[in-house]
Design a protein around this motif. Structure first.
Motif, PDB file in Angstrom:
ATOM      1  N   LEU A 194       1.023  -1.182   0.089  1.00 12.78           N
ATOM      2  CA  LEU A 194      -0.031   0.104   0.037  1.00 12.78           C
ATOM      3  C   LEU A 194       0.856   1.086  -0.050  1.00 12.78           C
ATOM      4  CD1 LEU A 194      -0.171   1.501   3.058  1.00 12.78           C
ATOM      5  CD2 LEU A 194      -1.094  -0.877   3.566  1.00 12.78           C
ATOM      6  N   TYR A 222      -6.170  -0.813   6.486  1.00 15.18           N
ATOM      7  CA  TYR A 222      -6.336  -1.361   5.021  1.00 15.18           C
ATOM      8  C   TYR A 222      -6.424  -3.004   5.240  1.00 15.18           C
ATOM      9  CZ  TYR A 222      -3.783   3.078   4.149  1.00 15.18           C
ATOM     10  OH  TYR A 222      -3.534   4.312   3.671  1.00 15.18           O
ATOM     11  N   HIS A 227      -6.395  -2.478   0.354  1.00 15.38           N
ATOM     12  CA  HIS A 227      -7.341  -1.441   0.094  1.00 15.38           C
ATOM     13  C   HIS A 227      -7.951  -1.013   1.326  1.00 15.38           C
ATOM     14  CE1 HIS A 227      -7.380  -3.412  -3.820  1.00 15.38           C
ATOM     15  NE2 HIS A 227      -7.686  -4.622  -3.186  1.00 15.38           N
ATOM     16  N   VAL A 228      -8.234   0.438   1.371  1.00 16.72           N
ATOM     17  CA  VAL A 228      -8.454   1.007   2.433  1.00 16.72           C
ATOM     18  C   VAL A 228      -9.997   0.475   3.017  1.00 16.72           C
ATOM     19  CG1 VAL A 228      -9.344   3.291   3.481  1.00 16.72           C
ATOM     20  CG2 VAL A 228      -7.534   3.348   1.764  1.00 16.72           C
TER      21      VAL A 228
END
Length: 1749
Positions: A194, A222, A227-228
């Motif tokens: 990330l 995350y 992915h958030v």
């Protein structure tokens, strides 16, 4: 999870002294702190400082301050600590075992740039990050470091996952990189995962996601792929600073992130799959958190700060105490720490899958843990600290756990047995079984090490009650199934899992060898059996013998010791094995031979040297000898030849010992020359094969090495010449012939003539062979040879020699064969006979001597019987015609059918003796029909009946007996037999016989005599059911007499007489049983009665304790009083329920009263506090004197009741005078009246009433009249007649009264006539006052009859003009009324007019009323609420009338809370300066100020109208006498306030005038004696807050909160005015009746004030101006000079002022210009209106004015 501060480990300093890093040891025993001066402080688990050491620079020449410690971490075994330094090095220090030990550097790893962060996730592997962006791995074992991966960005943080198998690195450019040593099957990607918006200084890897935070004040979660998932944004929170560090809980379920003065806590919610923020931990003056470390068990979190402080926090979710023995600490949803309070040991129970752990239970003698999650089951052993988590679907908590085996947990659920090995996270095995007794399941898991076996895990269990299954749990396959013929009640595998012991219900002990599948019965009558721990020795008990198998491989070899008691246990401790035996009341121990036990263990472990050492110390015995043999065999198999030699020596087998000794010498020599142990040398292997008698294998070993001579030598030494010659022939040996000669010579030399003969026979020298056979004494072999060679058989001499030798050797059959060969038949037959060769003899006789055949057959049969070959003899006897012998042979051969067949063919009567024996056989094999037939044939009837009786076949026996005997004989036989069976104790059989001959009474008597009452009852129930209950009762009484009470109870219960059982136990003082029976069978009351009687028998304190135990104290008190046991009741009450004593006295008194003991009852009533009851008792018994006495002494209120009672009695006796006297004494004249009325003595009733109750006289008269009226029309007519009589007699007064009493509604004419007559008589004959009364009575009555004119005439007769007018008015005869008024009394003309108006009003004829009276009509409109018509009509009148009704309407609207309508009203119709209206104006003003939500721009019109109305009012007042009065000044102040409100509303609509609006709100504070104080301060505070004047906002809103609290309390006495000293804001203000803001607004303000006060960023001081005075205050604090308020803002006008024509009006130039500019630029109509008003109010605008056009 919540954080709770525990203690300060390191006190912070005054300045910056950053704690650079913290670390907890994995075993939780050490905690390390590195300070700013590079010293590592070591603390113990309790937080006590125990040690410290200084770190070292990479190069000492640069000095000790040349570096900073950036990170440190403990090794996984907690013995070492790694230090990361900025001088490009990582040091690893060994800490030592004790505190204070010298710290030694054991590894150092020099790098190319500064080390910025470091973790130690796995053994030997340290991971660290460098300033140049590389992530490297240091191997402490190899002392080398290598790069895992490289980046171009500074490494700011490192984090590992929960298992330590993966790492994350955070870099200065926001990159987060992931790397796995082992991804554990997750399949997650490696590399850049990330990109965070800022450097991820706070980096945490939770169980389910990655949490990152940094300087942007945001915490972001995350997913595993970057992915958030969630964002927690604190960027708008001014109190929050950048996030500096993060820590993950050991379970990965919680993350703590540190910032300035604060720790934020985030908990993973597994059910929702999100992070939830808990309450943050705010600690003022903590400053920035620089380091965090979480204890590995999850219970503690330590935080280091910028000032050098270290704080310790408790971070458990909750704690609980279990059984007062264990403390459960829930440090996370999926992690629990279990601490033993006694020992202090701790176990960390954790779900590896992150599931939430439900309740933890400790079971199995407080040793084992059990906990459930939604999908798994957690198990643990507290002693070994082994924990397991296995997949487990929810079963509702119905599992049963068994902990008998210390290695494995057995779980039984729904017929399935599941095994879980402690320390393993997989289910070991699962089988189906219904038998969950631990004695019927045996599991063995690696309990003893075995050579060649790595994993031994076996389970034995029951498939059904007779079948055992043995399963290999490692491979999951079946090792064997044992089907047994009896039920199995115990089984156990040995520790190696190779043998199984099991016992059946017949007490037989069996051994099953799993490898061979052999089952052996080793012991009968086995009451105890057990494997000796750590060995294969078995201990068992057989009746009075202790049996020990030291070598279970030889189950027949058992050591037996006599016992006197029972074996209860087996103990093996410290090299000693003891069998614990109970002998009576004492316990003794028997010590087993430990050497023998250890021998077996050593054998199993293949440690033969240890086994030899044990055997060396033992004396030789059969057991020891067996062990030496076992050891010799095993050591030979293992080729441990020296041990084998020692074994054979010990056994006395000198040959083998010597042979092995020679073999060992060869092996040792080879080993010495070539190495190894020498056992693989061919000579050694051949000798061992020779020792094993495997000659061919030995030959093979020799021949493989071509050692032919050695093979031949071996065979010659063994005298195996044949094999030797065969080898020589096969190999073509040169000395073959010589070898053969040597062989023959050797045979003759050694006298082996037989073997020499065989050699000669093989060579074809038959005569020589024959001679050698005869010399060797082998005539049979010689005969065989002669019979096979004709040349020998033809020689008479040879045959005779052979025959003589055969006869001499008793080889008669061979001699016969030889004689038969030379046809010497007689001698052949004789030889056959002597040699018992009857078959050949019979065959020869049939050919040569036929007459001898029968004799030979009989002799042959006799021989066979002698040889016990009975079955073979039968046919020979039959051939010989010997029937009796044939039968005996058949019986002997147990060929019963053949015997019966032969017997039935016999004609000889003597053969009948055989029937009994054969019949007995058939009876024994239960072929009763055949046996019966044979018994009957043999005339043995009694034996046949006995057979059936013994077999229990009573019907057949009876049938046979009846057939063969008469009834008396049968009965006598059966009774006699039954009595015999009874003596033998065979009661069931006896019963059957009694029943067979219909004698059940004798059976019942038998059972009764033998005290077998159950069977007796059974028979009674069967044969005499009518006597069953009586029998039960009889038995119960008999048993009760014998003190067999429990049996008696049973029979009482069966008889349905539970009361007798209760009484029996009561009689024997067995109250517990009595209570039990009553409670079980007596319903809800009986047991309470028994408890009561029990308590009564105890008495005193004991009774109270008993009743309290059963909770029946109150019930017992009730029973005692109900049963008249008052002494017991008083005793109980005095001891335990003193409040019940009066109640018991009352019941006692009532009991005495019922008994007629009134004198005794009286004091009891008084003690009960119920003297009135005593009075009533005496009254009831007509003892008036006693009643009077008690009432006067104890209850004066009852005296009257006594007198009333006496009076009633006297009335019943018709003694009215006495009765009247009593009632008058009792002051109850109303009762006297009632009694007289009931007796219809109305005159006396009237007399008493008139004298004592004059107020009730009229009612009595009415009642009397009603009574008269009830008599119907006759009563009215009688009344009229009576009136006429009185009239005629001149008693006009009574006549008038009588006429007036006539009220016959059905005859109005009569009533009118009577009433008019009464009026006429009164006018004529009665006095003026009396006549007036009559007329006033009759007039309204006539009016009611609508006789208005008649009524008016009566009134006029007595000059009652007003009454006459009223009569006409009631009749709506307005003209008559007016005429009477006009002619007789003009004063009443106005009265008539008024009534007429009222009439019009009442009937709503307003329009008619307008023509008569306008004001009345207006009043009517007002009363009806028709205000619009009212005001409209009034407006057509004069100004004064209009404002009268405007004021009334305004008052009405104010009462309705419609103040805005009031404002509209006055705006429309003007505001007169009437003083009586001042309160309306003030109330309107105050109500408008109190309206909510009117502080915005939309409310401008309302405030402008209020301002204009007040301005008009002030102008009007100025023109009256009220000018300059206090009221005038107050209205001027109201005008100023309204102007401020209107101007503020206008300013709020223009963005550039927001500050003007705020100043106006502040200026309004000086008018809080009129403006609601809470509203004023709220609006001022919110205005200041909106434009950022936080100091004033804080002070005003704080004041608002104080005011709101004061409003809630109802007074403002407690207000603190210190903030407003030296200002013109008033202190004393009226308390508002209600709060002018909503609760939600108040709470929002409270939160804001609290936040600001915590933040400490505002000063609680009002701003000052050049006067050193509060800037909004008109009054200067130092000089006392009052400045003019600005007409725009209300602030004081100091300089740069704009003056107006009217004095006292001015403005600050800056504010004036601001509003002018805003008005010009925005064209705001509101601002224009404000300026227009100022122009009017201030006498025009200044020269720099503003044009409204």
């Amino acid at each position: 999870m919540q954080l709770k501060h525990l203690k300060t480990l390191l006190t912070p300093q005054d300045g910056a002294a950053k704690v650079t890093c913290l670390a907890w040891a994995p075993n939780n025993s050490k905690f390390a702190v590195c300070t700013v001066d590079r010293v590592v402080l070591l603390y113990d688990e309790q937080g006590e400082r125990r040690d410290k050491f200084s770190t070292k620079p990479a190069d000492s020449k640069y000095g000790k301050k040349s570096y900073v410690v950036k990170a440190m971490a403990f090794s996984p075994d907690s013995t070492k600590i790694a230090i990361a330094q900025t001088d490009n090095i990582v040091f690893v220090y060994k800490l030592g075992d004790e505190w204070g030990d010298k710290k030694v550097i054991c590894n150092k790893f020099v790098q190319t740039s500064a080390v910025t962060c470091l973790i130690w996730p796995a053994e030997y592997a340290i991971v660290f990050g460098l300033a140049e962006g590389k992530i490297r791995l240091a191997n402490t074992k190899a002392n080398k470091s290598s790069t895992i991966y490289g980046t171009d960005s500074y490494v700011v943080s490192l984090a590992s996952n929960v298992s330590g198998k993966g790492i994350l690195s955070g870099h200065a450019d926001g990159t987060v990189v992931r790397y796995f040593f082992d991804d554990e099957g997750a399949g997650e990607s490696q590399g850049k995962v990330l990109m965070h918006p800022c450097p991820p200084y706070s980096l945490a890897w939770g169980a389910n996601s990655i949490v990152v935070a940094g300087c942007d004040k945001k915490v972001m979660a995350y997913s595993r792929e970057g992915h958030v998932l969630q964002t927690f944004d604190y960027s708008r929170d001014r109190s929050e600073k950048e996030f500096t560090v993060a820590a993950t809980s050991p379970s990965g379920q919680s993350v703590v992130i540190g910032s300035y003065d604060r720790l934020r806590v985030f908990n993973w919610a597994p059910r929702r799959g999100v992070w939830e923020e808990a309450m943050p931990k705010d600690i003022p003056n903590l400053y920035t958190i620089t380091a965090l470390a979480w204890k590995k068990d999850g219970t503690r979190l330590c935080a280091g700060t910028l000032c050098g402080g270290v704080e310790q926090f408790d971070c458990c979710l909750r704690r609980s105490i279990y059984k007062n023995k264990f403390e459960m600490t829930y440090v996370g949803l999926s992690q629990v720490i279990v601490k033993n309070l006694a020992t202090g040991t701790r176990v960390v129970l954790k779900s590896h899958y992150g599931y939430e752990i439900d309740e933890v239970k400790i079971m199995g003698r407080d040793r084992f843990l059990v906990a459930h999650t939604s999908d798994t089951l957690l198990l643990g052993d507290l002693v070994s600290n082994k924990l397991s988590e296995v997949a487990w679907s929810g079963s509702g908590g119905n599992e049963k756990f068994f902990f008998e085996n210390e290695s494995v947990c057995m779980i039984f659920n729904a017929g399935e047995l599941t095994l879980v090995e402690y320390g393993s996270n997989e289910i070991l095995g699962s089988v189906r079984t219904e038998f969950m007794n631990p004695h019927l399941i045996s599991a063995r898991l690696n309990e003893r090490k075995q050579r060649g076996v790595e994993d031994s895990k076996k389970l034995a269990y029951l498939i059904d009650i007779k079948t055992i299954a043995i399963v290999d749990l490692c491979g999951g396959y079946n090792l064997g199934t044992i089907s047994h013929n009896s039920k199995i009640d115990w089984l156990e595998l040995n520790e190696t899992g190779r043998k199984l012991l099991f016992r059946d219900k017949k007490m037989r002990l069996h051994l099953f060898d799993i490898e061979s599948g052999v089952k052996t019965t080793v012991l009968s009558f086995c009451s105890y059996v057990q494997w000796v721990p750590g060995s294969d020795v078995v201990v068992g008990q057989n009746r009075a013998n202790l049996c020990v198998w030291y070598n279970i491989d030889s189950p027949e070899r058992v050591t037996m010791l006599p016992l006197k008691g029972d074996v209860v246990d087996l103990e093996r401790t410290s090299g000693k094995t003891e069998v614990v035996v109970t002998e009576g009341v004492s316990t003794v121990t028997y010590t087993l031979d430990e050497g023998l036990i250890e021998f077996g263990t050593a054998i199993d472990d293949e440690d033969y040297y240890r086994a030899t050492a044990f055997l060396e110390n033992l004396e030789m015995s059969p057991e020891t000898e067996a062990m030496w043999k076992t050891l010799s065999r095993l050591s030979l198999e293992a080729r441990q030849l020296h041990i084998a030699e020692r074994c054979f020596a010990a056994l006395g087998d000198v040959c083998k010992a010597r042979f092995l000794n020679e073999t060992n010498k060869i092996a040792d020599q080879v080993a010495k020359e070539h190495g190894g142990d020498g056992t693989d040398f061919y000579q050694v292997k051949a000798r061992l094969a020779l020792l094993d008698k495997n000659y061919k294998l030995a030959e093979m070993y020799y021949l493989e090495q071509n050692a032919i001579d050695e093979v031949m030598e071996m065979y010659q030494e063994l005298h195996m010449w044949d094999d030797c010659i065969a080898v020589a022939e096969a190999k073509g040996h040169t000395e073959l012939d010589s070898l053969r000669r040597s062989y023959y010579r050797w045979l003759t030399d050694t006298g082996q003539d037989e073997k020499a003969g065989e050699v000669k026979e093989a060579e074809g020298d038959y005569q020589g062979a024959l001679n050698l056979y005869l010399n060797a004494g082998l005539p049979a072999k010689a005969a065989r040879l002669a019979l096979g060679r004709d040349e020998l058989a033809s020689s008479q001499d040879v045959v005779n020699r052979i025959a003589a030798a055969l006869i001499k050797g008793e080889f008669y059959e061979r001699a016969g064969d030889l004689y038969e060969k030379i046809r010497n038949n007689q001698r052949a037959l004789d030889c056959y006979r002597k040699g018992n060769a009857f078959r050949k003899a019979v065959e020869l006789a049939r050919l040569v001597f036929p007459a001898d055949v029968v004799k030979l057959e009989e002799t042959w049969g006799d021989y066979l019987v002698q040889q016990k070959q009975m079955d073979a003899a039968i046919n020979h006897y039959i051939e010989a015609g010997c029937g009796s012998k044939a039968i005996e042979a058949a019986i002997g051969a147990r060929q019963w059918k053949k015997a019966v067949h032969i017997l039935e063919l016999q004609e000889d009567s003597s053969a009948g003796r055989h029937y009994l024996k054969i019949a007995q056989h058939y009876a024994s094999i239960q072929e009763y029909e055949v046996a019966e037939r044979l018994f009957v044939k043999g005339d043995h009837i009694k034996e046949a009946i006995d057979m059936y009786t013994v077999a229990g076949r009573w019907e057949e026996a009876h049938k046979l007996a009846v057939k063969c005997m008469n009834q008396e004989e049968v009965s006598a036989l059966y009774v006699s037999r039954a009595q015999d069976l009874e003596k033998e104790g065979k009661f069931k059989e006896a019963e059957r016989l009694f029943a067979m001959v219909e004698q059940p009474e004798q059976a019942i008597t038998m059972y009764k005599k033998n005290r077998m009452f159950d069977d007796m009852i059974r028979l009674v129930a069967k044969y005499h059911p009518d006597l069953l209950q009586e029998t039960h009762l009889h038995l119960a009484k008999e048993l009760e007499a014998e003190s067999r009470l429990s049996e008696a109870e049973y029979h009482y219960m069966e008889a349905g007489d539970w009361k007798a059982a209760v009484n029996m136990y009561r009689g024997n003082d067995m109250w517990e049983d009595s209570y039990r029976v009553a409670k079980s069978h007596g319903g809800g009351v009986a047991h309470k009665q028994v408890a009561y009687l029990w308590a009564k028998s105890l008495g005193g304190e004991a009774a109270v304790k008993l009743l309290n135990k059963f909770g029946l104290l109150e019930t017992a008190l009730d029973y005692a009083t109900d049963n008249c046991s008052f002494d017991f009741a008083f005793e109980l009450a005095r001891l335990s329920a003193k409040d019940r004593v009066p109640d018991i006295h009352l019941k006692y008194a009532m009991f005495l009263e019922d008994d007629g003991k009134f004198a005794e009852a009286e004091p009891a009533f008084i003690k009960a506090g119920k003297p009135k009851e005593a009075v009533l008792m005496f009254v009831h018994n007509l003892d008036w004197a006693s009643a009077q006495r008690v009432a006067e002494a104890h209850d004066p209120d009852s005296v009257g009741d006594v007198l009333v009672g006496q009076a009633k009695f006297c009335f019943e006796q018709k003694d009215y005078q006495k009765a009247e006297a009593f009632l008058l004494r009792a002051q109850r004249p109303e009762l006297a009246v009632k009694y007289y009325k009931d007796a219809e003595m109305w005159s006396d009733a009237m007399r008493i009433c008139k004298e004592y109750l004059p107020n009730k006289l009229s009612a009595l008269q009415e009642e009397y009249e009603r009574e008269a009226a009830k008599k119907g029309t006759r009563g009215v007519e009688g009344m009229v007649d009576q009136a006429r009589e009185w009239e005629q007699s001149g008693d006009y007064s009574r006549a008038v009264e009588c006429y007036l009493k006539v009220k016959e509604t059905s005859n109005q004419a009569l009533m009118e006539k009577c009433w008019m007559k009464a009026a006429e008589l009164s006018i004529k004959f009665l006095s003026g006052e009396r006549a007036l009364d009559v007329i006033h009575t009759v007039g309204p009555r006539l009016t009611q009859l609508r006789k208005y004119s008649a009524a008016a005439e009566l009134y006029l007769n007595l000059d009652l003009i007003k009454e006459a007018i009223d009569a006409f008015i009631v009749g709506e005869e307005w003209n008559k009324a007016k005429r009477v008024a006009k002619e007789l009394d003009p004063r009443f003309e106005a009265y008539v007019d008024q009534k007429y108006k009222e009439h019009l009003k009442d009937h709503g004829k307003v329009d008619s009323l307008l023509g008569v009276d306008v004001m009345a009509a207006l009043d009517m409109y007002a009363e009806r609420g028709q205000w619009d018509k009212c005001i409209d009509t009034a407006s057509k009148q004069n100004y004064k009338i209009l404002h009268k009704y405007v004021a009334l309407y305004a008052t009405h609207l104010i009462m309705e809370g419609q103040c805005e309508k009031v404002l509209q009203l006055y705006s429309q119709h003007g505001v007169p300066a009437n003083p009586q209206n001042f309160n309306i104006y003030k109330r309107m003003f105050l109500d408008l100020l109190g309206l909510l939500g009117r502080d915005d721009a939309e409310a401008y019109r309302m405030w402008a109208d209020l301002r204009d109305v007040l301005m008009l009012l002030c102008e009007n007042v100025a023109k009256t006498s009220e000018a300059n009065s206090p009221a005038h000044e107050e209205f001027e102040q109201m005008l100023l306030i309204a102007h401020y409100y209107a101007t503020r509303a206008a300013s709020k609509g223009v963005e550039s005038l927001v500050s003007v609006a705020a100043r106006l709100s502040i200026s309004l504070l000086r008018h809080t004696e009129l403006v609601p104080a809470d509203k004023a301060f709220y609006e001022a505070g919110m205005a200041c807050r909106a434009i950022g004047w936080e100091n004033m906002a804080f002070i005003f809103l704080n004041r608002f909160l104080d005011l709101s609290d004061g409003i809630d309390e109802g007074n403002l006495d407690t207000l603190d005015h210190s903030d407003f000293q030296d200002t013109d804001i008033p202190f004393e203000v009226p308390v508002p009746s209600k709060l002018h803001v909503t609760d939600s607004q108040r709470e929002e303000i409270r939160d804001w004030v609290l936040t600001v006060s915590m933040d400490q960023r505002v000063e609680q001081v009002l701003p000052r101006d050049e006067r050193d005075t509060y800037e909004a205050s008109l009054l200067a604090a130092n000089t006392g000079i009052r400045s003019l308020p600005c007409v725009i803002t209300g602030y004081p006008v100091l300089r740069n002022k704009v003056e107006f024509k009217h004095p006292g009006k001015a403005a600050n130039k800056e504010d004036w210009n601001k509003i002018l500019m805003a008005t010009k630029t925005t064209h705001s109509s509101e601002c224009q209106d404000v300026l227009k008003f100022i122009s009017q109010w201030c006498g025009g605008l200044p020269a720099t004015g503003f044009s409204f056009h």
